[in-house]
Design a protein around this motif. Structure first.
Motif, PDB file in Angstrom:
ATOM      1  N   ASP A 159      50.664   1.116  42.207  1.00 57.32           N
ATOM      2  CA  ASP A 159      51.543   2.257  42.477  1.00 57.32           C
ATOM      3  C   ASP A 159      50.788   3.523  42.861  1.00 57.32           C
ATOM      4  OD1 ASP A 159      53.721   0.695  41.926  1.00 57.32           O
ATOM      5  OD2 ASP A 159      53.960   1.413  39.865  1.00 57.32           O
ATOM      6  N   PHE A 160      49.493   3.558  42.613  1.00 60.03           N
ATOM      7  CA  PHE A 160      48.737   4.778  42.902  1.00 60.03           C
ATOM      8  C   PHE A 160      48.440   4.897  44.399  1.00 60.03           C
ATOM      9  CE2 PHE A 160      44.951   7.334  43.471  1.00 60.03           C
ATOM     10  CZ  PHE A 160      45.234   8.430  42.678  1.00 60.03           C
ATOM     11  N   PRO A 161      48.627   6.104  44.968  1.00 62.54           N
ATOM     12  CA  PRO A 161      49.195   7.318  44.370  1.00 62.54           C
ATOM     13  C   PRO A 161      50.716   7.274  44.393  1.00 62.54           C
ATOM     14  CG  PRO A 161      48.545   7.748  46.629  1.00 62.54           C
ATOM     15  CD  PRO A 161      48.149   6.326  46.347  1.00 62.54           C
ATOM     16  N   ASP A 162      51.340   7.670  43.302  1.00 62.05           N
ATOM     17  CA  ASP A 162      52.795   7.595  43.226  1.00 62.05           C
ATOM     18  C   ASP A 162      53.485   8.879  43.653  1.00 62.05           C
ATOM     19  OD1 ASP A 162      52.048   9.157  41.131  1.00 62.05           O
ATOM     20  OD2 ASP A 162      53.118   8.019  39.585  1.00 62.05           O
ATOM     21  N   ASN A 163      52.699   9.891  44.034  1.00 61.66           N
ATOM     22  CA  ASN A 163      53.289  11.102  44.602  1.00 61.66           C
ATOM     23  C   ASN A 163      52.244  11.797  45.473  1.00 61.66           C
ATOM     24  OD1 ASN A 163      52.146  13.705  43.273  1.00 61.66           O
ATOM     25  ND2 ASN A 163      52.399  12.277  41.556  1.00 61.66           N
ATOM     26  N   PRO A 164      52.685  12.567  46.462  1.00 61.79           N
ATOM     27  CA  PRO A 164      51.747  13.175  47.414  1.00 61.79           C
ATOM     28  C   PRO A 164      51.047  14.424  46.899  1.00 61.79           C
ATOM     29  CG  PRO A 164      53.982  13.741  48.004  1.00 61.79           C
ATOM     30  CD  PRO A 164      54.087  12.792  46.847  1.00 61.79           C
ATOM     31  N   LEU A 165      51.208  14.735  45.617  1.00 58.51           N
ATOM     32  CA  LEU A 165      50.507  15.879  45.048  1.00 58.51           C
ATOM     33  C   LEU A 165      49.178  15.465  44.422  1.00 58.51           C
ATOM     34  CD1 LEU A 165      53.508  17.798  43.430  1.00 58.51           C
ATOM     35  CD2 LEU A 165      52.435  18.168  45.654  1.00 58.51           C
ATOM     36  N   CYS A 166      48.899  14.159  44.451  1.00 61.45           N
ATOM     37  CA  CYS A 166      47.611  13.677  43.953  1.00 61.45           C
ATOM     38  C   CYS A 166      46.484  14.179  44.856  1.00 61.45           C
ATOM     39  CB  CYS A 166      47.584  12.151  43.935  1.00 61.45           C
ATOM     40  SG  CYS A 166      48.739  11.382  42.785  1.00 61.45           S
ATOM     41  N   ILE A 167      45.330  14.376  44.267  1.00 60.14           N
ATOM     42  CA  ILE A 167      44.153  14.767  45.043  1.00 60.14           C
ATOM     43  C   ILE A 167      43.441  13.497  45.488  1.00 60.14           C
ATOM     44  CG2 ILE A 167      41.966  16.015  44.994  1.00 60.14           C
ATOM     45  CD1 ILE A 167      43.189  17.753  42.776  1.00 60.14           C
ATOM     46  N   LEU A 168      43.330  13.317  46.799  1.00 64.96           N
ATOM     47  CA  LEU A 168      42.759  12.090  47.341  1.00 64.96           C
ATOM     48  C   LEU A 168      41.597  12.402  48.277  1.00 64.96           C
ATOM     49  CD1 LEU A 168      46.084  10.275  48.353  1.00 64.96           C
ATOM     50  CD2 LEU A 168      44.801  10.001  46.222  1.00 64.96           C
ATOM     51  N   PRO A 169      40.577  11.560  48.274  1.00 65.02           N
ATOM     52  CA  PRO A 169      39.491  11.720  49.249  1.00 65.02           C
ATOM     53  C   PRO A 169      39.931  11.181  50.608  1.00 65.02           C
ATOM     54  CG  PRO A 169      39.097   9.782  47.923  1.00 65.02           C
ATOM     55  CD  PRO A 169      40.328  10.438  47.348  1.00 65.02           C
ATOM     56  N   LYS A 170      39.243  11.563  51.654  1.00 67.49           N
ATOM     57  CA  LYS A 170      39.610  11.124  53.000  1.00 67.49           C
ATOM     58  C   LYS A 170      39.459   9.616  53.174  1.00 67.49           C
ATOM     59  CE  LYS A 170      38.651  15.491  55.365  1.00 67.49           C
ATOM     60  NZ  LYS A 170      37.871  16.169  56.431  1.00 67.49           N
ATOM     61  N   SER A 171      38.668   8.990  52.332  1.00 65.75           N
ATOM     62  CA  SER A 171      38.466   7.544  52.435  1.00 65.75           C
ATOM     63  C   SER A 171      39.674   6.752  51.950  1.00 65.75           C
ATOM     64  CB  SER A 171      37.233   7.132  51.624  1.00 65.75           C
ATOM     65  OG  SER A 171      37.376   7.514  50.258  1.00 65.75           O
ATOM     66  N   CYS A 172      40.589   7.408  51.243  1.00 61.12           N
ATOM     67  CA  CYS A 172      41.763   6.719  50.689  1.00 61.12           C
ATOM     68  C   CYS A 172      42.739   6.358  51.802  1.00 61.12           C
ATOM     69  CB  CYS A 172      42.446   7.609  49.655  1.00 61.12           C
ATOM     70  SG  CYS A 172      43.955   6.884  48.956  1.00 61.12           S
ATOM     71  N   GLY A 173      43.308   5.162  51.722  1.00 61.76           N
ATOM     72  CA  GLY A 173      44.266   4.711  52.724  1.00 61.76           C
ATOM     73  C   GLY A 173      45.554   5.510  52.730  1.00 61.76           C
ATOM     74  N   PHE A 174      45.806   6.264  51.667  1.00 59.77           N
ATOM     75  CA  PHE A 174      47.027   7.057  51.569  1.00 59.77           C
ATOM     76  C   PHE A 174      46.780   8.535  51.872  1.00 59.77           C
ATOM     77  CE2 PHE A 174      47.629   3.384  48.810  1.00 59.77           C
ATOM     78  CZ  PHE A 174      48.855   2.909  49.259  1.00 59.77           C
ATOM     79  N   TYR A 175      45.573   8.849  52.323  1.00 59.52           N
ATOM     80  CA  TYR A 175      45.224  10.256  52.569  1.00 59.52           C
ATOM     81  C   TYR A 175      46.134  10.891  53.624  1.00 59.52           C
ATOM     82  CZ  TYR A 175      42.482  14.404  53.745  1.00 59.52           C
ATOM     83  OH  TYR A 175      42.089  15.697  53.982  1.00 59.52           O
ATOM     84  N   GLU A 176      46.380  10.188  54.721  1.00 60.66           N
ATOM     85  CA  GLU A 176      47.220  10.746  55.788  1.00 60.66           C
ATOM     86  C   GLU A 176      48.652  10.944  55.306  1.00 60.66           C
ATOM     87  OE1 GLU A 176      47.001   8.569  59.403  1.00 60.66           O
ATOM     88  OE2 GLU A 176      44.833   8.843  59.637  1.00 60.66           O
ATOM     89  N   TRP A 177      49.134  10.014  54.486  1.00 62.71           N
ATOM     90  CA  TRP A 177      50.476  10.165  53.897  1.00 62.71           C
ATOM     91  C   TRP A 177      50.531  11.427  53.045  1.00 62.71           C
ATOM     92  CZ3 TRP A 177      51.532   9.369  48.442  1.00 62.71           C
ATOM     93  CH2 TRP A 177      52.882   9.496  48.120  1.00 62.71           C
ATOM     94  N   ARG A 178      49.508  11.628  52.239  1.00 63.05           N
ATOM     95  CA  ARG A 178      49.460  12.812  51.387  1.00 63.05           C
ATOM     96  C   ARG A 178      49.435  14.087  52.221  1.00 63.05           C
ATOM     97  NH1 ARG A 178      45.665  16.421  50.212  1.00 63.05           N
ATOM     98  NH2 ARG A 178      45.720  17.488  48.202  1.00 63.05           N
ATOM     99  N   GLU A 179      48.631  14.100  53.277  1.00 66.02           N
ATOM    100  CA  GLU A 179      48.512  15.294  54.106  1.00 66.02           C
ATOM    101  C   GLU A 179      49.852  15.659  54.746  1.00 66.02           C
ATOM    102  OE1 GLU A 179      45.379  17.347  54.862  1.00 66.02           O
ATOM    103  OE2 GLU A 179      45.574  16.514  52.832  1.00 66.02           O
TER     104      GLU A 179
END
Length: 207
Positions: A159-179
């Motif tokens: 489930d991680f990340p379960d919300n876009p307020l998580c702090i993610l590095p650019k290497s994370c596959g969900f980084y663009e979603w978060r941005e």
């Protein structure tokens, strides 16, 4: 338009015509002002709150277009606002997330030990958040710092990340979603806080 201004505009849109007064003023029961307050509370509960929920669900649905790249940052360096002892207490009190977390992750002995593992991510956290956080790691990582049981990883990891307020590095596959989703999520969070403020003040005015 600012979130607060947008909400104020919607409040004013249902204000009785030619009525003088503020939404937070105290009015006689069943007066125009009192009924306006009732209408605003109803709008918060049945319109705006539902809009916030629908938008939040859209954000979570969008997450399905992204996937884990296996960078293992969240495995090497999971962070929490709670200390190991606090997490154990929360788990003992029935907190499901804390129970899962403590069953998987092991705390680092110190912040500096964690920094040696991923200095770039620690620096990112230092720049982003002010409060203290505690760092943990998963014991199932292999010598290459990858998950040794990825296909059977627990739900908390899936489930991680379960919300876009998580702090993610650019290497994370969900980084663009978060941005993309983070500004929307922050706006929704702001809307909830503003609505709660109005609800509290209106309820006090009507006592």
């Amino acid at each position: 338009m600012k979130t607060s201004d947008a909400i104020q505009l919607r409040i004013d849109e249902i204000k009785p015509k030619d009525f003088q007064g503020d939404i937070l003023d105290k009015y006689e029961e069943n007066s125009k002002g009192f009924q306006w307050q009732i209408a605003v509370l109803d709008m918060f509960e049945n319109d705006i709150s539902h809009e916030i929920y629908r938008k939040w669900q859209e954000i979570l649905k969008l997450r399905e277009n992204y996937e884990c790249k296996g960078c293992a940052t969240c495995c090497n360096l999971a962070c929490s606002e709670f200390s190991p002892d606090e997490l154990k207490k929360r788990a003992a009190n029935g907190d499901k997330f804390a129970k899962q977390f403590t069953s998987i992750f092991i705390p680092y002995n110190s912040r500096e030990e964690a920094r040696k593992i991923y200095p770039e991510y620690l620096n990112l956290l230092d720049e982003t958040i002010d409060e203290d956080v505690y760092f943990y790691h998963c014991p199932k990582l292999n010598d290459c710092k990858k998950c040794s049981d990825y296909k059977n990883r627990p739900q908390i990891c899936r489930d991680f990340p379960d919300n876009p307020l998580c702090i993610l590095p650019k290497s994370c596959g969900f980084y663009e979603w978060r941005e993309y989703a983070q500004p929307i999520a922050m706006m929704l969070h702001s809307m909830v806080e503003i609505i709660d403020y109005y609800k509290e003040k209106i309820n006090l005015a009507q006592k």
